[in-house]
Every structure is written in structure tokens, then in C-alpha cells.
Design an enzyme around this catalytic site. Structure first.
Site, PDB file in Angstrom:
ATOM      1  N   CYS A 195       5.916  -0.205   7.304  1.00 13.78           N
ATOM      2  CA  CYS A 195       5.566   0.926   6.437  1.00 13.78           C
ATOM      3  C   CYS A 195       6.785   1.308   5.610  1.00 13.78           C
ATOM      4  O   CYS A 195       7.900   1.347   6.147  1.00 13.78           O
ATOM      5  CB  CYS A 195       5.127   2.106   7.304  1.00 13.78           C
ATOM      6  SG  CYS A 195       4.707   3.590   6.364  1.00 13.78           S
ATOM      7  N   LEU A 196       6.570   1.605   4.328  1.00 16.74           N
ATOM      8  CA  LEU A 196       7.683   1.997   3.461  1.00 16.74           C
ATOM      9  C   LEU A 196       8.348   3.286   3.945  1.00 16.74           C
ATOM     10  O   LEU A 196       9.500   3.540   3.627  1.00 16.74           O
ATOM     11  CB  LEU A 196       7.182   2.182   2.019  1.00 16.74           C
ATOM     12  CG  LEU A 196       6.701   0.905   1.305  1.00 16.74           C
ATOM     13  CD1 LEU A 196       6.046   1.261  -0.018  1.00 16.74           C
ATOM     14  CD2 LEU A 196       7.845  -0.081   1.106  1.00 16.74           C
ATOM     15  N   HIS A 237      -4.330   1.133   7.519  1.00 17.04           N
ATOM     16  CA  HIS A 237      -2.990   1.731   7.571  1.00 17.04           C
ATOM     17  C   HIS A 237      -2.879   2.918   6.603  1.00 17.04           C
ATOM     18  O   HIS A 237      -2.401   3.997   6.969  1.00 17.04           O
ATOM     19  CB  HIS A 237      -1.955   0.649   7.228  1.00 17.04           C
ATOM     20  CG  HIS A 237      -0.542   1.110   7.174  1.00 17.04           C
ATOM     21  ND1 HIS A 237       0.429   0.703   8.066  1.00 17.04           N
ATOM     22  CD2 HIS A 237       0.093   1.959   6.317  1.00 17.04           C
ATOM     23  CE1 HIS A 237       1.579   1.292   7.763  1.00 17.04           C
ATOM     24  NE2 HIS A 237       1.399   2.061   6.694  1.00 17.04           N
ATOM     25  N   GLU A 238      -3.355   2.710   5.365  1.00 17.31           N
ATOM     26  CA  GLU A 238      -3.212   3.767   4.352  1.00 17.31           C
ATOM     27  C   GLU A 238      -4.126   4.957   4.648  1.00 17.31           C
ATOM     28  O   GLU A 238      -3.736   6.107   4.461  1.00 17.31           O
ATOM     29  CB  GLU A 238      -3.487   3.216   2.945  1.00 17.31           C
ATOM     30  CG  GLU A 238      -2.573   2.081   2.492  1.00 17.31           C
ATOM     31  CD  GLU A 238      -1.099   2.356   2.711  1.00 17.31           C
ATOM     32  OE1 GLU A 238      -0.657   3.517   2.602  1.00 17.31           O
ATOM     33  OE2 GLU A 238      -0.368   1.389   3.014  1.00 17.31           O
ATOM     34  N   GLN A 250       3.018   9.972   1.350  1.00 14.97           N
ATOM     35  CA  GLN A 250       4.314   9.280   1.351  1.00 14.97           C
ATOM     36  C   GLN A 250       5.173   9.674   0.155  1.00 14.97           C
ATOM     37  O   GLN A 250       6.375   9.381   0.138  1.00 14.97           O
ATOM     38  CB  GLN A 250       4.125   7.760   1.351  1.00 14.97           C
ATOM     39  CG  GLN A 250       3.543   7.227   2.648  1.00 14.97           C
ATOM     40  CD  GLN A 250       3.441   5.716   2.606  1.00 14.97           C
ATOM     41  OE1 GLN A 250       2.494   5.172   2.073  1.00 14.97           O
ATOM     42  NE2 GLN A 250       4.444   5.037   3.132  1.00 14.97           N
ATOM     43  N   GLY A 280       0.833  -1.195   0.000  1.00 11.00           N
ATOM     44  CA  GLY A 280       0.000   0.000   0.000  1.00 11.00           C
ATOM     45  C   GLY A 280       0.863   1.238   0.000  1.00 11.00           C
ATOM     46  O   GLY A 280       2.036   1.193   0.398  1.00 11.00           O
ATOM     47  N   HIS A 284      -2.697   7.224   7.141  1.00 17.50           N
ATOM     48  CA  HIS A 284      -1.689   8.151   6.602  1.00 17.50           C
ATOM     49  C   HIS A 284      -2.322   9.504   6.246  1.00 17.50           C
ATOM     50  O   HIS A 284      -1.677  10.545   6.361  1.00 17.50           O
ATOM     51  CB  HIS A 284      -1.052   7.579   5.324  1.00 17.50           C
ATOM     52  CG  HIS A 284       0.166   6.722   5.560  1.00 17.50           C
ATOM     53  ND1 HIS A 284       1.320   7.212   6.126  1.00 17.50           N
ATOM     54  CD2 HIS A 284       0.412   5.419   5.294  1.00 17.50           C
ATOM     55  CE1 HIS A 284       2.232   6.238   6.189  1.00 17.50           C
ATOM     56  NE2 HIS A 284       1.699   5.132   5.695  1.00 17.50           N
TER      57      HIS A 284
HETATM   58 CO    CO Z   1       2.614   3.304   5.569  1.00 18.43          CO
END
Ligand code: CO
Length: 177
Positions: free
Chosen positions: A91-92, A133-134, A51, A46, A137
Site C-alpha cells: 500500500c502506498l 484493497h481500495e 489516502q 490503486g 480503505h
Molecule cells: Co492502500
């Protein structure tokens, strides 16, 4: 399409509330195409617009229960949840950190597509976790602030060993075909 740089924890973009998307134009489409390429390149499940430094309510979620189809969610809202799951999440934008996070087992989302049409989509397990999660953000919330605890280096090594085994099994299945 082009790869975009993924901002890391510490960058203020990740703590800001994102604004609604109002123009469903070619700039949005370019952003979504770039995010898709960036997500695939990063081996993530995701990615949220903040991000890549864009403070707008747009996310991508890979539906791992459905051929890894990438779902585009513009102005998403969670409209239904059920059950509970507890498991490791990363998370990236927070590389090398995994935490145990409680999420609903089932999540239904209402969102707009890239042309502004409203639709509903639901998912369970990892996909439900990813929706939460997304969408977090977009409110400037990172998973580590929701984590009950952060995994130790030993636990992380175990987790990545388990993932390697899975990949190996998939490879074996492919070989048999
Ligand atoms: Co993330």
C-alpha cells in the site's frame, strides 16, 4: 491537476469510515484528476480518497489486465465475488511493507462515475485484489490488518528482483519491435 500528498499509516484519516459522495461537481472532478496524477507519479495500482486526506467514498483502480486504464469508482460496493487468491499486497500509505493477503479471485463492483451515473465493472487477479484493497480503505481498513503474515526483508528482496526481471523482459520485447 496537481499532486497530492499521500498520508502514511499512523495518520487518523486512514482509520476513519468515509462518507458517501453526494455532489458530483467540479470539486470532485478536481479531486479525481489530482488522485489520478498522484497515482501515476507513485507507480501504484490503486488509490483511495482517504489516502490523500479526503474522507469520501471515492477510489481509483488501475486495470492492469486492460492497458492500465484507470477506473474511477464513486460510492463503490462489491456485489459479487468468486474464488480465492493468496498473494503479496502492499500500500502506498504503508511503504516498505508487504503482506500475504487472501482475496477473491473475481470481484464485481457497482459504483457511480464522476457524473453520478451508476455502472458495474468486474475484474480478476490483481484487479480484483485492488478493488478489495481500495474499497477496504473507505471503511478505514488497511491491508496489513488482513494479512496472514508480513513478508521478511529477504522475501521482499526476492519479490522486487522478480519485478525487475519482468520490466527487463518488457523492455526486450519493445526493443524487438
Ligand atoms: Co492502500
Amino acid at each position: 491537476m496537481a499532486l497530492r500528498n499521500i498520508v502514511k499509516k499512523g495518520d487518523e484519516c486512514l482509520n476513519k469510515k468515509c462518507r458517501e459522495v453526494t455532489d458530483f461537481n467540479s470539486r470532485l472532478h478536481k479531486l479525481l484528476d489530482d488522485m489520478r496524477e498522484t497515482l501515476i507519479e507513485s507507480n501504484g495500482v490503486g488509490l483511495a480518497a482517504p489516502q490523500v486526506g479526503i474522507l469520501r467514498r471515492a477510489v481509483l483502480v488501475m486495470d492492469t489486465n486492460n492497458d492500465d486504464e484507470i477506473i474511477e469508482l464513486i460510492n463503490p460496493e462489491i456485489i459479487e465475488t468468486d474464488g480465492e487468491q493468496e498473494g503479496p499486497e502492499g500500500c502506498l500509505s504503508v511503504p516498505g511493507v508487504w503482506g500475504i493477503v487472501k482475496r477473491p479471485e473475481y470481484v464485481k463492483v457497482k459504483a457511480q462515475d464522476r457524473d453520478g451515473e451508476w455502472f458495474e465493472v468486474d475484474g480478476e487477479g490483481l484487479t480484483a485484489r485492488c478493488f478489495c484493497h481500495e474499497i477496504d480503505h473507505l471503511s478505514g481498513i488497511l491491508f496489513d490488518t488482513r494479512a496472514e503474515r508480513i513478508l521478511t526483508p529477504e522475501e521482499m528482496a526476492e519479490l522486487s528482483a522478480a519485478e525487475d526481471d519482468e520490466e527487463y523482459e518488457e523492455y526486450e520485447e519493445y526493443e524487438e519491435e
